[in-house]
Design a protein around this motif. Structure first.
Motif, short mmCIF file in Angstrom:
data_model
loop_
_atom_site.label_atom_id
_atom_site.label_comp_id
_atom_site.label_asym_id
_atom_site.label_seq_id
_atom_site.Cartn_x
_atom_site.Cartn_y
_atom_site.Cartn_z
N ASN A 1 0.88 -1.34 -0.05
CA ASN A 1 -0.02 0.09 0.07
C ASN A 1 0.70 1.25 0.05
O ASN A 1 0.58 2.22 0.67
CB ASN A 1 -0.92 -0.14 1.34
N LEU A 2 1.75 1.19 -0.84
CA LEU A 2 2.54 2.26 -0.98
C LEU A 2 1.68 3.31 -1.66
O LEU A 2 1.05 3.08 -2.67
CB LEU A 2 3.87 2.44 -1.77
N PHE A 3 2.02 4.87 -1.51
CA PHE A 3 1.06 5.75 -2.00
C PHE A 3 1.52 5.64 -3.74
O PHE A 3 2.60 6.04 -4.15
CB PHE A 3 1.31 7.18 -1.68
N ALA A 4 0.55 5.43 -4.59
CA ALA A 4 1.02 5.06 -5.96
C ALA A 4 1.55 6.14 -6.67
O ALA A 4 2.42 6.03 -7.77
CB ALA A 4 -0.15 4.35 -6.65
N HIS A 5 1.21 7.40 -6.34
CA HIS A 5 1.31 8.66 -7.27
C HIS A 5 2.57 9.49 -6.56
O HIS A 5 2.73 10.62 -7.12
CB HIS A 5 0.26 9.28 -7.24
N TYR B 1 9.12 5.57 -8.34
CA TYR B 1 7.82 5.58 -8.02
C TYR B 1 7.53 3.79 -7.53
O TYR B 1 8.17 3.08 -7.89
CB TYR B 1 6.65 5.77 -9.22
#
Lengths: 292, 251, 216
Positions: free
Chosen positions: B96-100, B142
């Motif tokens: 659940n890393l922040f994708a953006h 990213y």
């Protein structure tokens, strides 16, 4: 459009009530006597209509006192009575008339496309319109006036600017253009129908409503004494009967009909039965302009 | 409760019950985790161990009972709960890393937004943490550009950046390819060695034996066994634990 | 077609008025719609309730009725003001319901784990929505939002009929009924005016869509 129909419906209901209260006869007032034996030169519009045995007439359906569709589905008013006079002279009784609602913006189109044979719809004669249609008449002389609240001190168009008054009219109407000479464009409020202007006047959103005096009379009639007419017309609006451009013979025929109706009292009666309920003084038939 | 111990336990659960509709997923759970302890929660899938882990920072609200973290009962949804969550690190099965956001931004986001740290300071700390988990060179990429193992290590760094009092791990290696499991476990083992209070839901028996102080075995929403790793792996008391271990160890 | 060139200044003023209505209404409805979408996914039940009712009321009411309430209902209860702002308000209220639903569908397209992770590191609901969920929702939201805004631009024609006036559509009315111009060429001019707004708008959205797609 749905809204317009709704509003028109509401106005109709109110007016029908107020008319009933006056104890007057129903909208289908005594029809003029039909000239059954009328004879016309072959090839003329009159002959064509007489042979066809029916006529399509454009009028307003939402104009109190002039052309307002009643609960019976038929329009009533001064314009309607004038139209009946013309039809009668052609040998056509009122039930042979097909009424076509003719909003201001569609009148020229309807005449050009033959959707109607003639238009009697508070139709001001002007040069721009004469480029596309011909006019018989005028059969009535209206004038642009102001309607204000009963306690208003506005006494004419000149007073509007000083009072910084907002003035309401209908989008695209001649009065809306004319009033620009008296007030700042930012103080002009435009709606699609006059009943909305009346509402805006009542709630204080605008301080005056402007259009032809005859239209204002209808609104004042419905306001139950809340509004009054300023009574200083500042334009002359000759109402004509719109027909196909260049149909001089038909124009002449209508003019003759009007003159005859004036002399035999039909014209005055038509007024008395309709607009005369609010403005009892019957108008004089204006001087007719030459057919061209 | 041990009256002699003045410090409150880091995690305390008292008669906790939770339902998913008609399903009774947590049944009368009572347990305490003292400061500095590393607890591994084991159990077959559907035993409620993940749910247990998620109730501790109220990602799953409970129906009845009491949960305290460091002596404070869990507040209701709102600012206070956010403050409490800031002190409880959590690592998810699917990272659940922040994708953006880049890896570095992932790690600095909460310190800047929640702790109001100056950006420069947050970056400095973040780079130190990324070095600790061995992915300094990935800082400007990213999440989607990283391997699963790298992503999970970044997620651990993100949680550590808030300097949490306790870390919750919800099956941190279950979504990883086998060759990447070890790199994540190594980071966790180091963390355990440094005295971090940890509650780890996992299937990694090796980690349980090596790094845990205590093993909790859950089945059908109940805590069935609560013992040391040695005891649990060599002499499980309950039939369900024996059954579970039998299946795991033969595989 | 001469009518268009002869009345160019009238068309230009109408175009600018329409543009002005649309600019205010677009900003207003995007802000309000996003806020209401936030309400709809909020953990606080009364806010969710407000959000849901808002959408149900304004999405299911014909625009003319909403405008009617703004232009005639507000003065009725003593709120007097410029019809321009009544009209913009009506358009904003109506459009915000559609913006809300577009944004909400975008929010739902973001994996739940993203919001969970945001909450787990201590972000408040508002923070997690604004810094984690909405930026990612943007990608899926741009195309439906574009349709909503283009529909709004066309709906602005109705606003003109509620006392605002002077917009493109009203210019058409003026030319046809008071000046007696033929309807068709006048309307072609009106359509061109709308196209000048909507087509570049559509292109800008396409550009934005590509841009937010790359930004990850």
């Amino acid at each position: 459009m749905r809204l317009r129909a709704l509003t028109a419906g509401a106005v109709t209901a109110v007016l029908a009530l107020s008319m009933a209260a006056c104890g007057s006869s129903d909208s289908g007032s005594a029809n003029p006597s039909v000239d059954a034996g009328a004879q016309f030169e072959a090839g003329t519009t009159m002959a064509k209509l007489k042979t066809a045995g029916k006529i399509k007439i454009g009028t307003k359906f939402d104009q109190p006192l002039f052309g307002l569709k009643g609960l019976d589905g038929k329009p009533a008013g001064f314009d309607v009575e004038v139209a009946k006079l013309v039809a009668a002279k052609l040998g056509l009784s009122a039930d042979k008339i097909e009424w076509v609602e003719s909003q201001s913006k569609f009148r020229e189109e309807y005449i050009e496309q033959g959707k109607v044979d003639l238009v009697v719809a508070t139709y001001t004669i002007n040069d721009k319109r004469k480029e596309r249609v011909s006019f018989a008449g005028p059969y009535y002389q209206a004038g642009q006036d102001l309607m204000v609240k009963k306690d208003s001190t506005v006494d004419g168009p000149e007073a509007l600017k000083a009072a910084n008054a907002k003035v309401c009219s209908v989008t695209g109407s001649t009065p809306a253009e004319k009033i620009k000479e008296y007030v700042d464009p930012s103080n002009i409020v435009l709606f699609d129908v006059y009943s909305k202007c009346a509402d805006a006047l009542r709630t204080g959103q605008v301080q005056a409503v402007t259009t032809d005096n005859v239209i204002l009379l209808g609104l004042i009639d419905a306001s139950k004494g809340e509004f009054k007419l300023v009574g200083k017309p500042f334009t002359t609006e000759p109402y004509g009967i719109g027909i196909k451009k260049g149909d001089t013979k038909f124009c002449q025929f209508i003019d003759d009909t009007l003159k005859a109706a004036d002399s035999n009292g039909d014209y005055a009666k038509a007024w008395k039965d309709t607009a005369g309920k609010v403005a009892p003084e019957a108008p004089k038939l204006p001087e007719l302009s030459a057919c061209s | 409760m041990t009256a002699s111990n003045t410090a409150p336990p880091m995690i305390r659960m008292e008669s906790v019950d939770k339902f998913f509709g008609p399903l009774h997923v947590l049944k009368d759970i009572t347990l305490q985790v003292p400061k500095g302890q590393v607890v591994v929660v084991l159990g077959p899938s559907g035993s409620g161990k993940s749910t247990l882990c998620r109730t501790i920072n109220r990602l799953e609200p409970i129906d009845t009972g009491l949960i305290e973290v460091d002596g404070r009962p869990l507040p209701a949804e709102g600012k206070e709960l956010a403050n409490l969550r800031a002190e409880v690190g959590m690592v998810f099965q699917s990272f659940n890393l922040f994708a953006h956001k880049t890896i570095l931004e992932n790690v600095t986001l909460a310190p800047v937004k929640v702790r109001k740290l100056p950006v420069a300071e947050a970056r400095k700390t973040a780079m130190e943490l990324l070095e600790r988990v061995g992915i300094t060179n990935q800082a400007d990429k990213y999440p989607a550009q990283l391997s699963g193992g790298q992503q999970q290590r970044a997620a651990i760094a993100r949680a550590l950046a808030m300097r949490p009092k306790v870390m919750l791990f919800d099956e941190p290696t279950s979504a990883l390819d086998p060759e990447m499991v070890q790199e994540v476990l190594d980071v966790m083992t180091t963390l355990a060695g440094e005295g971090m209070t940890m509650l780890v839901v996992t299937h990694e028996m090796g980690f349980a034996r090596k790094a845990a102080n205590r093993v909790i075995f859950m089945s059908d929403g109940e805590v069935v066994e609560d013992s040391t790793p040695d005891e649990f792996f060599t002499a499980p008391k309950s039939g369900r634990a024996k059954d579970f271990l039998g299946k795991i160890l033969t595989h | 077609m001469n009518v268009i060139f002869d009345n160019f200044s009238l068309y230009r003023d109408g175009f600018l008025q329409t543009l002005k209505i649309c600019a205010f209404a677009a900003i207003g409805s995007l802000v309000l719609g996003t806020l209401i979408a936030g309400f709809r996914v909020s953990p606080v039940p009364p806010l969710r309730w407000v959000g849901t009712s808002w959408v149900n009321v304004f999405r299911n009411c014909p625009l003319t009725v909403v405008l009617f309430f703004c232009a005639f209902g507000l003065p009725e209860i003593g709120v007097n003001g410029a019809y321009f702002w009544f009209g913009v308000t009506g358009l904003v209220l109506y459009t915000s319901a559609f913006v809300c639903e577009a944004v909400r569908s975008g929010i739902n397209s973001v994996p739940a784990g993203q919001a969970e992770a945001a909450r787990a590191v201590g972000l408040t609901f508002t923070q997690s929505l604004s810094t984690v969920v909405l930026p990612q929702a943007l990608r899926t939201v741009v195309p439906p939002l574009g349709s909503v805004i283009i529909a709004m631009i066309k709906n602005s024609a109705i606003v003109g009929a509620f006392g605002v006036g002077g917009d493109l559509f009203a210019v058409g009315d003026t030319l046809t009924s008071s000046r007696g111009e033929a309807v068709l060429p006048v309307l072609i001019g009106v359509v061109l005016g709308y196209l000048v707004i909507t087509i570049p708008g559509g292109l800008a959205l396409g550009w934005l869509e590509r841009k937010v797609a790359i930004a990850r």
